[in-house]
Write a protein that holds these residues in place. Structure first.
Motif, PDB file in Angstrom:
ATOM      1  N   HIS A  81     -34.035 -10.704  41.441  1.00 59.00           N
ATOM      2  CA  HIS A  81     -34.237 -10.213  40.078  1.00 59.00           C
ATOM      3  C   HIS A  81     -35.205  -9.022  40.022  1.00 59.00           C
ATOM      4  O   HIS A  81     -35.817  -8.773  38.971  1.00 59.00           O
ATOM      5  CB  HIS A  81     -34.743 -11.329  39.154  1.00 59.00           C
ATOM      6  N   GLU A 130     -34.212  -6.490  37.285  1.00 58.74           N
ATOM      7  CA  GLU A 130     -34.451  -7.041  35.954  1.00 58.74           C
ATOM      8  C   GLU A 130     -35.946  -7.064  35.636  1.00 58.74           C
ATOM      9  O   GLU A 130     -36.355  -6.840  34.489  1.00 58.74           O
ATOM     10  CB  GLU A 130     -33.864  -8.444  35.847  1.00 58.74           C
ATOM     11  N   ALA A 131     -36.769  -7.338  36.646  1.00 58.51           N
ATOM     12  CA  ALA A 131     -38.213  -7.352  36.441  1.00 58.51           C
ATOM     13  C   ALA A 131     -38.730  -5.961  36.093  1.00 58.51           C
ATOM     14  O   ALA A 131     -39.595  -5.802  35.220  1.00 58.51           O
ATOM     15  CB  ALA A 131     -38.922  -7.878  37.691  1.00 58.51           C
ATOM     16  N   ALA A 183     -37.864  -5.276  32.492  1.00 60.02           N
ATOM     17  CA  ALA A 183     -38.729  -6.030  31.585  1.00 60.02           C
ATOM     18  C   ALA A 183     -40.131  -5.427  31.529  1.00 60.02           C
ATOM     19  O   ALA A 183     -40.764  -5.400  30.471  1.00 60.02           O
ATOM     20  CB  ALA A 183     -38.799  -7.492  32.038  1.00 60.02           C
ATOM     21  N   ASP A 200     -41.495  -6.667  27.887  1.00 54.57           N
ATOM     22  CA  ASP A 200     -41.048  -8.047  27.660  1.00 54.57           C
ATOM     23  C   ASP A 200     -41.751  -8.964  28.662  1.00 54.57           C
ATOM     24  O   ASP A 200     -41.258  -9.211  29.765  1.00 54.57           O
ATOM     25  CB  ASP A 200     -39.531  -8.120  27.833  1.00 54.57           C
ATOM     26  N   GLY A 245     -42.389 -12.250  28.647  1.00 55.67           N
ATOM     27  CA  GLY A 245     -41.738 -13.507  28.969  1.00 55.67           C
ATOM     28  C   GLY A 245     -40.633 -13.344  29.998  1.00 55.67           C
ATOM     29  O   GLY A 245     -40.541 -14.104  30.963  1.00 55.67           O
ATOM     30  N   LYS A 246     -39.783 -12.358  29.795  1.00 52.46           N
ATOM     31  CA  LYS A 246     -38.700 -12.123  30.743  1.00 52.46           C
ATOM     32  C   LYS A 246     -39.251 -11.676  32.085  1.00 52.46           C
ATOM     33  O   LYS A 246     -38.743 -12.082  33.140  1.00 52.46           O
ATOM     34  CB  LYS A 246     -37.729 -11.084  30.198  1.00 52.46           C
ATOM     35  N   ALA A 268     -40.403 -14.618  34.012  1.00 50.91           N
ATOM     36  CA  ALA A 268     -39.265 -15.406  34.489  1.00 50.91           C
ATOM     37  C   ALA A 268     -38.590 -14.746  35.684  1.00 50.91           C
ATOM     38  O   ALA A 268     -38.161 -15.424  36.622  1.00 50.91           O
ATOM     39  CB  ALA A 268     -38.258 -15.601  33.358  1.00 50.91           C
ATOM     40  N   MET A 269     -38.499 -13.410  35.669  1.00 50.85           N
ATOM     41  CA  MET A 269     -37.805 -12.693  36.741  1.00 50.85           C
ATOM     42  C   MET A 269     -38.564 -12.732  38.065  1.00 50.85           C
ATOM     43  O   MET A 269     -37.967 -12.656  39.138  1.00 50.85           O
ATOM     44  CB  MET A 269     -37.557 -11.240  36.327  1.00 50.85           C
TER      45      MET A 269
END
Length: 210
Positions: free
Chosen positions: A145, A148-149, A152, A157, A159-160, A163-164
């Motif tokens: 990820h 995606e990180a 984010a 973001d 929170g995301k 999570a990533m």
């Protein structure tokens, strides 16, 4: 360099953190013990890469990084921290500065201080994101990820982002959080224009192309 806070990673493990002497000696110790993973050293706050000179004995390393060279003294008023450097302006700028109370130098310092204050929060946000991105791109490009990180991070973001990177190796995840948390806690005074706004897609594509 001797006064900078550094952090060193051997593979996915944080090897040492501290000043140049502390980090250099730690690297030398594990390398002498047979550490095979490549070691990356960063400035702790900016994530800029640092090269340490590990030649010689441990005493040689201590002596090398114990030497702090005094800054060269040039024109200006060094006791007050004033440094003289050349700038280039158009004639109309010099004409305007000549009319200001205190002269050109005082007026320029005032203008710079006003601009710094106006953009302080935006600059801190940009620097924090860049520091996190430098570290992530240097050491975490193969982690799950990753792209995606990055998105984010630049989207703000939190929170995301958390999570990533949740499944990343503990030391990498912890240092990434330390860098990125600053970005998520700084609120810019005003939204940057679209032209100057960080573009996460461009950052991701650049990282993927390396």
């Amino acid at each position: 360099m001797t006064h900078l806070a550094l952090v060193a990673f051997a593979g996915r493990k944080c090897l040492a953190a501290g000043d140049a002497t502390t980090v250099a000696l730690a690297i030398r110790q594990v390398q002498d013990a047979g550490e095979a993973s490549p070691v990356l050293v960063f400035e702790e706050s900016t994530s800029r890469p640092v090269d340490l000179d590990l030649r010689g004995t441990p005493d040689d390393i201590r002596a090398r990084y114990a030497r702090i060279e005094p800054p060269p003294r040039g024109p200006g008023r060094p006791k007050l921290g004033v440094v003289a450097r050349e700038i280039t302006l158009l004639p109309r700028h010099w004409d305007w500065l000549a009319t200001q109370p205190g002269g050109a130098s005082v007026a320029l310092r005032r203008l710079v201080d006003e601009a710094r204050h106006a953009s302080e929060a935006t600059d801190r946000l940009r620097e924090a994101r860049e520091a996190a991105y430098r570290f992530m791109s240097a050491i975490a490009g193969n982690e799950p990820h990753y792209e995606e990180a990055i998105r984010a991070l630049f989207a703000g973001d939190n929170g995301k982002f958390a999570a990533m990177i949740a499944d990343w190796p503990a030391d990498i995840r912890q240092h990434t959080h330390k860098l990125a948390d600053i970005a998520f806690t700084v609120a810019p005074l005003a939204s940057p224009s679209r032209q100057n706004r960080p573009q996460p897609e461009m950052a991701v594509r650049a990282a993927a192309a390396r």
